[in-house]
Design an enzyme around this catalytic site. Structure first.
Site, PDB file in Angstrom:
ATOM      1  N   LYS A   1       3.343 -37.659  -7.378  1.00 53.90           N
ATOM      2  CA  LYS A   1       3.793 -36.569  -6.510  1.00 53.90           C
ATOM      3  C   LYS A   1       5.210 -36.889  -6.047  1.00 53.90           C
ATOM      4  O   LYS A   1       5.476 -37.994  -5.564  1.00 53.90           O
ATOM      5  CB  LYS A   1       2.861 -36.442  -5.304  1.00 53.90           C
ATOM      6  CG  LYS A   1       3.271 -35.407  -4.254  1.00 53.90           C
ATOM      7  CD  LYS A   1       3.179 -35.958  -2.840  1.00 53.90           C
ATOM      8  CE  LYS A   1       4.135 -37.079  -2.621  1.00 53.90           C
ATOM      9  NZ  LYS A   1       4.340 -37.475  -1.209  1.00 53.90           N
TER      10      LYS A   1
ATOM     11  N   PRO B   1       3.115 -47.316  -8.767  1.00 52.44           N
ATOM     12  CA  PRO B   1       3.158 -48.195  -7.592  1.00 52.44           C
ATOM     13  C   PRO B   1       2.556 -47.518  -6.378  1.00 52.44           C
ATOM     14  O   PRO B   1       2.631 -46.299  -6.226  1.00 52.44           O
ATOM     15  CB  PRO B   1       4.654 -48.459  -7.404  1.00 52.44           C
ATOM     16  CG  PRO B   1       5.344 -47.315  -8.077  1.00 52.44           C
ATOM     17  CD  PRO B   1       4.462 -46.914  -9.209  1.00 52.44           C
TER      18      PRO B   1
ATOM     19  N   ALA C   1       2.022 -47.225  -2.034  1.00 52.51           N
ATOM     20  CA  ALA C   1       2.890 -47.273  -0.843  1.00 52.51           C
ATOM     21  C   ALA C   1       4.342 -47.091  -1.253  1.00 52.51           C
ATOM     22  O   ALA C   1       5.232 -47.826  -0.818  1.00 52.51           O
ATOM     23  CB  ALA C   1       2.700 -48.587  -0.092  1.00 52.51           C
TER      24      ALA C   1
ATOM     25  N   GLY D   1       5.885 -43.664  -1.694  1.00 52.91           N
ATOM     26  CA  GLY D   1       6.435 -42.343  -1.461  1.00 52.91           C
ATOM     27  C   GLY D   1       6.161 -41.338  -2.556  1.00 52.91           C
ATOM     28  O   GLY D   1       6.732 -40.246  -2.556  1.00 52.91           O
ATOM     29  N   ILE D   2       5.279 -41.687  -3.503  1.00 52.35           N
ATOM     30  CA  ILE D   2       4.944 -40.741  -4.570  1.00 52.35           C
ATOM     31  C   ILE D   2       3.452 -40.394  -4.552  1.00 52.35           C
ATOM     32  O   ILE D   2       2.914 -39.895  -5.542  1.00 52.35           O
ATOM     33  CB  ILE D   2       5.363 -41.248  -5.965  1.00 52.35           C
ATOM     34  CG1 ILE D   2       4.847 -42.674  -6.226  1.00 52.35           C
ATOM     35  CG2 ILE D   2       6.882 -41.184  -6.114  1.00 52.35           C
ATOM     36  CD1 ILE D   2       5.133 -43.173  -7.638  1.00 52.35           C
ATOM     37  N   GLY D   3       2.809 -40.656  -3.431  1.00 52.74           N
ATOM     38  CA  GLY D   3       1.440 -40.188  -3.211  1.00 52.74           C
ATOM     39  C   GLY D   3       0.428 -40.632  -4.230  1.00 52.74           C
ATOM     40  O   GLY D   3      -0.510 -39.897  -4.523  1.00 52.74           O
TER      41      GLY D   3
ATOM     42  N   GLY E   1      -2.017 -42.853  -4.194  1.00 50.82           N
ATOM     43  CA  GLY E   1      -3.388 -42.908  -3.701  1.00 50.82           C
ATOM     44  C   GLY E   1      -3.962 -41.535  -3.440  1.00 50.82           C
ATOM     45  O   GLY E   1      -5.133 -41.259  -3.739  1.00 50.82           O
ATOM     46  N   SER E   2      -3.134 -40.634  -2.901  1.00 51.35           N
ATOM     47  CA  SER E   2      -3.586 -39.263  -2.653  1.00 51.35           C
ATOM     48  C   SER E   2      -3.836 -38.524  -3.966  1.00 51.35           C
ATOM     49  O   SER E   2      -4.798 -37.756  -4.084  1.00 51.35           O
ATOM     50  CB  SER E   2      -2.548 -38.515  -1.819  1.00 51.35           C
ATOM     51  OG  SER E   2      -2.408 -39.104  -0.555  1.00 51.35           O
TER      52      SER E   2
ATOM     53  N   ASP F   1      -1.326 -36.006   2.103  1.00 46.98           N
ATOM     54  CA  ASP F   1      -0.853 -35.582   0.786  1.00 46.98           C
ATOM     55  C   ASP F   1      -1.981 -35.115  -0.140  1.00 46.98           C
ATOM     56  O   ASP F   1      -1.700 -34.620  -1.230  1.00 46.98           O
ATOM     57  CB  ASP F   1      -0.103 -36.730   0.092  1.00 46.98           C
ATOM     58  CG  ASP F   1       1.310 -36.910   0.623  1.00 46.98           C
ATOM     59  OD1 ASP F   1       1.869 -35.941   1.178  1.00 46.98           O
ATOM     60  OD2 ASP F   1       1.853 -38.021   0.481  1.00 46.98           O
TER      61      ASP F   1
END
Length: 283
Positions: free
Chosen positions: A9, A94, A96, A98-100, A102-103, A135
């Site tokens: 994301k 990766p 944590a 800023g590309i979401g 985990g979400s 997110d």
């Protein structure tokens, strides 16, 4: 076995427009998804279990701290499912960053398990989905481009964007979200301007240069290497816009096509092998 991709994301814009009494920040963001993804597989089982492999597997929990399992239990409870699933995550994005990722993993798992268990999927506007994380609704609404507002709980599709691609770059730093928001010059910025109708790439890039990621400056103040990444991306021919995604530390370079993205990514990876670099189409 059922398989799903969880694409990266990317917040092409991120305007902070206010703050609620409960502390949550109000956002206005253009979110797209890149053809760079984690891969999740699932098979029917009596209970729920998760395993993880891949280049970014280290540090990813396999218990209830993982959003995949929390999403699975949420769907099972909402749809009265008694079956379980053995899930496996190939972690290539990766975390944590800023590309979401985990979400996106959680959203992909909700779709994957609805198919595996043959139950109606949850929708992005379901309040339970937002409780998984800010997110998750936009990731569940994707991979088509979305405008995300509110605290992340309101998402709406936007008109088709021109074909384009992204170079994604994450330096090996972690940027804590709390201090980033605390470093904002103002928490009541102007909203994102409306997208132009049917833009070609040049007009879309020009529009994007007039928008903001309000979290970029405080993130650079915390981790100056983010500014170095953006400067490096802007130095390459073909990169029309370079900025940070989300609260960092991943940055993006917007280009017209995948071939250009791959060429820039190859040069950058050679110059800075300590940075994670990937190229992908905007979905």
């Amino acid at each position: 076995m059922t398989i799903a991709r969880a694409p990266a994301k990317v917040n092409l814009t991120l305007h902070v427009t206010g703050q609620r009494d409960d502390g949550y920040h109000l956002l206005d963001s253009l979110v797209v998804f890149a053809d760079v993804a984690d891969v999740i597989s699932a098979s029917l089982a009596d209970d729920l279990a998760l395993s993880v492999s891949g280049p970014f597997a280290q540090g990813v929990p396999t218990d209830e701290r993982n959003l995949i399992l929390r999403a699975a239990r949420l769907l099972a409870e909402a749809r009265a499912v008694s079956a379980g699933a053995v899930l496996h995550l190939e972690k290539t994005l990766p975390h944590a960053a800023g590309i979401g990722s985990g979400s996106s993993d959680a959203a992909a798992s909700l779709r994957l398990l609805a198919d595996l268990w043959q139950v109606p999927p949850l929708t992005p506007d379901d309040p339970a989905v937002a409780r998984l994380g800010a997110d998750v609704p936009v990731c569940l609404a994707g991979p088509a481009p979305q405008r995300m507002t509110g605290i992340g709980d309101r998402v709406a599709p936007v008109a088709a964007l021109p074909p384009c691609a992204l170079v994604l770059v994450r330096p090996p730093v972690a940027v804590p979200t709390g201090p980033v928001f605390q470093g904002l010059a103002t928490k009541h910025g102007t909203p994102m301007a409306d997208l132009p109708d049917g833009p070609d790439f040049a007009h879309f890039a020009a529009w994007l240069t007039r928008q903001r990621n309000d979290l970029q400056t405080p993130s650079v103040n915390i981790a100056p290497v983010i500014g170095e990444v953006i400067d490096r991306l802007q130095s390459y021919d073909g990169v029309a816009v370079a900025a940070m995604s989300g609260s960092g530390a991943t940055c993006f370079g917007l280009v017209a096509d995948l071939g250009t993205a791959e060429a820039v990514a190859a040069r950058l990876a050679l110059a800075r092998p300590d940075w994670w670099v990937a190229a992908g189409r905007v979905l």
